[in-house]
Design a protein around this motif. Sequence first.
Motif, mmCIF file in Angstrom:
data_model
loop_
_atom_site.group_PDB
_atom_site.id
_atom_site.type_symbol
_atom_site.label_atom_id
_atom_site.label_comp_id
_atom_site.label_asym_id
_atom_site.label_seq_id
_atom_site.Cartn_x
_atom_site.Cartn_y
_atom_site.Cartn_z
ATOM 1 N N ARG A 8 0.753 -1.204 0.022
ATOM 2 C CA ARG A 8 0.020 -0.185 -0.072
ATOM 3 C C ARG A 8 0.927 1.313 0.093
ATOM 4 N N CYS A 9 1.792 1.223 0.794
ATOM 5 C CA CYS A 9 2.734 2.322 0.958
ATOM 6 C C CYS A 9 4.035 2.478 0.285
ATOM 7 N N ILE A 10 4.553 1.655 -0.523
ATOM 8 C CA ILE A 10 5.737 1.624 -0.993
ATOM 9 C C ILE A 10 5.860 1.091 -2.407
ATOM 10 N N TYR A 11 5.251 -0.333 -2.764
ATOM 11 C CA TYR A 11 5.485 -1.006 -3.830
ATOM 12 C C TYR A 11 4.549 -0.136 -4.971
ATOM 13 N N ARG A 12 3.519 0.047 -4.707
ATOM 14 C CA ARG A 12 2.513 0.723 -5.595
ATOM 15 C C ARG A 12 2.957 2.148 -5.960
ATOM 16 N N GLU A 13 3.214 2.975 -4.756
ATOM 17 C CA GLU A 13 3.621 4.276 -4.983
ATOM 18 C C GLU A 13 4.268 4.692 -3.524
ATOM 19 N N SER B 212 -11.327 -1.392 5.245
ATOM 20 C CA SER B 212 -12.421 -0.637 4.446
ATOM 21 C C SER B 212 -13.649 -0.067 5.231
ATOM 22 N N ASP B 213 -14.269 0.725 4.688
ATOM 23 C CA ASP B 213 -15.213 1.485 5.489
ATOM 24 C C ASP B 213 -16.468 0.548 5.711
ATOM 25 N N GLY B 214 -16.658 -0.148 4.644
ATOM 26 C CA GLY B 214 -17.860 -0.869 4.971
ATOM 27 C C GLY B 214 -17.713 -2.283 5.832
ATOM 28 N N GLY B 215 -16.199 -2.664 5.723
ATOM 29 C CA GLY B 215 -15.938 -3.785 6.637
ATOM 30 C C GLY B 215 -15.860 -3.431 8.165
ATOM 31 N N ARG B 216 -15.638 -2.113 8.482
ATOM 32 C CA ARG B 216 -15.516 -1.466 9.755
ATOM 33 C C ARG B 216 -16.775 -1.460 10.185
ATOM 34 N N GLN B 217 -17.687 -0.741 9.582
ATOM 35 C CA GLN B 217 -19.125 -0.740 9.743
ATOM 36 C C GLN B 217 -19.599 -2.063 10.114
ATOM 37 N N LEU B 218 -19.501 -2.979 9.483
ATOM 38 C CA LEU B 218 -19.823 -4.258 9.702
ATOM 39 C C LEU B 218 -19.589 -4.802 10.803
ATOM 40 N N ALA B 219 -18.137 -4.635 11.238
ATOM 41 C CA ALA B 219 -17.579 -5.106 12.356
ATOM 42 C C ALA B 219 -18.294 -4.702 13.672
ATOM 43 N N GLY C 292 -5.062 2.328 7.235
ATOM 44 C CA GLY C 292 -5.519 3.115 6.158
ATOM 45 C C GLY C 292 -7.190 3.281 6.094
ATOM 46 N N GLY C 293 -7.738 3.926 4.909
ATOM 47 C CA GLY C 293 -9.034 3.942 4.779
ATOM 48 C C GLY C 293 -9.783 4.788 5.781
ATOM 49 N N THR C 294 -11.017 4.917 5.825
ATOM 50 C CA THR C 294 -11.898 5.805 6.528
ATOM 51 C C THR C 294 -13.094 4.827 7.332
ATOM 52 N N LEU C 295 -13.943 5.513 8.098
ATOM 53 C CA LEU C 295 -14.769 4.872 8.671
ATOM 54 C C LEU C 295 -16.040 5.891 9.021
ATOM 55 N N HIS C 296 -17.163 5.482 8.454
ATOM 56 C CA HIS C 296 -18.425 6.446 8.559
ATOM 57 C C HIS C 296 -19.635 5.616 9.559
ATOM 58 N N PHE C 297 -19.798 6.065 10.664
ATOM 59 C CA PHE C 297 -20.954 5.267 11.333
ATOM 60 C C PHE C 297 -21.622 6.329 11.996
ATOM 61 N N ASN C 298 -22.785 5.665 12.571
ATOM 62 C CA ASN C 298 -23.803 6.596 13.229
ATOM 63 C C ASN C 298 -23.398 6.307 15.084
ATOM 64 N N PRO C 299 -22.937 7.127 15.672
ATOM 65 C CA PRO C 299 -22.511 6.954 16.897
ATOM 66 C C PRO C 299 -23.514 6.543 18.039
ATOM 67 N N SER C 300 -24.617 7.094 17.993
ATOM 68 C CA SER C 300 -25.854 6.536 19.052
ATOM 69 C C SER C 300 -26.450 5.312 18.876
ATOM 70 N N PRO C 301 -26.806 5.021 17.288
ATOM 71 C CA PRO C 301 -27.211 3.416 17.359
ATOM 72 C C PRO C 301 -26.409 2.414 17.127
ATOM 73 N N ASP C 302 -24.962 2.738 16.739
ATOM 74 C CA ASP C 302 -24.257 1.742 16.331
ATOM 75 C C ASP C 302 -23.310 1.647 17.673
ATOM 76 N N ILE C 303 -22.986 2.457 18.462
ATOM 77 C CA ILE C 303 -22.253 2.187 19.610
ATOM 78 C C ILE C 303 -22.847 2.641 21.149
ATOM 79 N N ILE C 304 -23.028 4.050 21.002
ATOM 80 C CA ILE C 304 -23.528 4.430 22.256
ATOM 81 C C ILE C 304 -24.649 3.500 23.156
#
Length: 356
Positions: free
Chosen positions: A46-51, A252-259, A275-287
């Motif tokens: 990810r960080c060296i071979y490709r670029e 992956s964003d989707g994988g993290r949401q799934l976990a 790497g990557g990002t994570l978008h989730f809804n704090p109240s229903p997803d964790i709080i």
Amino acid sequence: MEGKMLGAVLPGNSTVELREFEIPKVGYRQVLVKTMASTICGSDIRCIYREHTGKGAEGYIPGMIAGHEPCGIIVEEGPGLARFKKGDRVIVYHIHGCGVCHDCRMGYQISCSSPLRAAYGWQRNGGMSEYMLCDENDLVALPDELTYCDGAQVACGFGTVYEAIGKVKGVSGDDAVLVVGLGPVGLATLMLCKALGANKLIGVEMSDDRIALAQKLGLVDHVFKPGDDTVEAIKAVTGGKGVEKAFDASASDGGRQLAIRAARQWGRVAMVGEGGTLHFNPSPDIIHDQKTIYGSWVTNLARMEDLVERLVRWNIHPEDLITHRFRLEDADKAYALMASGKCGKVAVVFDGTENA
């Protein structure tokens, strides 16, 4: 020892260059290690071979010999050694820290805050070479029961997982465990959680090759491909509750949401994929369900030594995850295969260590 050696350099355009280097000379409290096996990490791709995308801790210095997952045998001693000696089989912790910052004093050279910090294969020459210069403080003894291909995966791959298991307060027979992303780190997670007695092991992966490897090794009770109904499928095999412990190795964003969403009330989730990002809804997803998310980056030297002892005790061989072995002269093929994702772990081996 004097002479020349070959080393693999990553220019950053999905190619590998083999160059000739001087065999390094040992200094105070340093050793010369004859490399016997060096495995390829996803961060290398990810960080060296490709670029060259990395910054700071993941900033590759062009022209540096690659490889931060090496294992070998000491062939030359420098003055002042306190523990190791010529002939010792050793694993290399892949970060050399300053030794005096707070994190280094805890054994976490991975997060050393000093400009003196240098990662093997990134800011100092690594293991994709016939020999490598190592500081004694960065070494962990490799027991006779483990092969060099086992040892090469301890620091970065299995060490990362072992640390994450500690972060989620351990895994036991009380736990159903979900692992999202069944690349080498995800498979290592399953191997360790199985040894710790997890009562149900669930994997999520889109690659048929990696699903087949997980099943061949007997590491999953259930495996699903990611989709709109995957969370419900996981809950269906956990009595409608979800899992006690979840690990994301997909980055992956989707994988993290799934976990997160497949974890049950009061569940614990560890993020180990880089790497990557994570978008989730704090109240229903964790709080509302009182879930906890942990970030975990590699491990410390003391836990790495503990892990090596337990690999022997549990009769776990990380080399079981290796699907392809190459000679250094074919390092270009090794990196290309790892970049394709159509494999398990990929190793470069030296001096007849294909099966060692």
